[in-house]
Design a protein around this motif. Sequence first.
Motif: not given
Length: 176
Positions: A90-95, A108-109, A116-119, A121-136
Amino acid sequence: RFQRLPDRNLLRKFLEKLLPPRYSVEKSKMLLLQFLLALVRMADELEIDVATEFGKAEASIESLQKVEEALITRMVSEKEKMSRRYTEILVQSARNYIQEHFADEELSAGKIAEAVGVTPNYLSRIFKSITGDTCVSFLGKVRLDEAKKLLRDSSFKSYEVAEAVGYKNPNYFGAM
């Protein structure tokens, strides 16, 4: 179904309710076998070879419980691995989406999460946990990297570069 697998302690409590004295020994064996069958089906969905993993079990309650416990442990582990892989995908798809659509001024986020088919808030949480960055923040980095390339390798004016990389306001871009 395997994504709704409860935790080990909850399963242990459930299994304890199947044992004597609540039920007779024979009824307990039957209930444990039914539970084991359900676990085997779930293990099959997780591509766990139960026969190889556990061999043949005796038909005693204790041995069935041991097989069930080992199977539950393995299934929980496999579920956690699959969940981690799913999160990484999911995070790679968002990237990828960000890298393909960074020039969209409306990106926007929320739009990325929808893609990518998620909410959000969920994307923000997992994106930050995997990359250390926010989507924005990642979007900003992608835009700046692209802007640097355009400024270095072209004769575009800064306001044209700002527009090309997704910034509505060239003054904001210039201040960066």
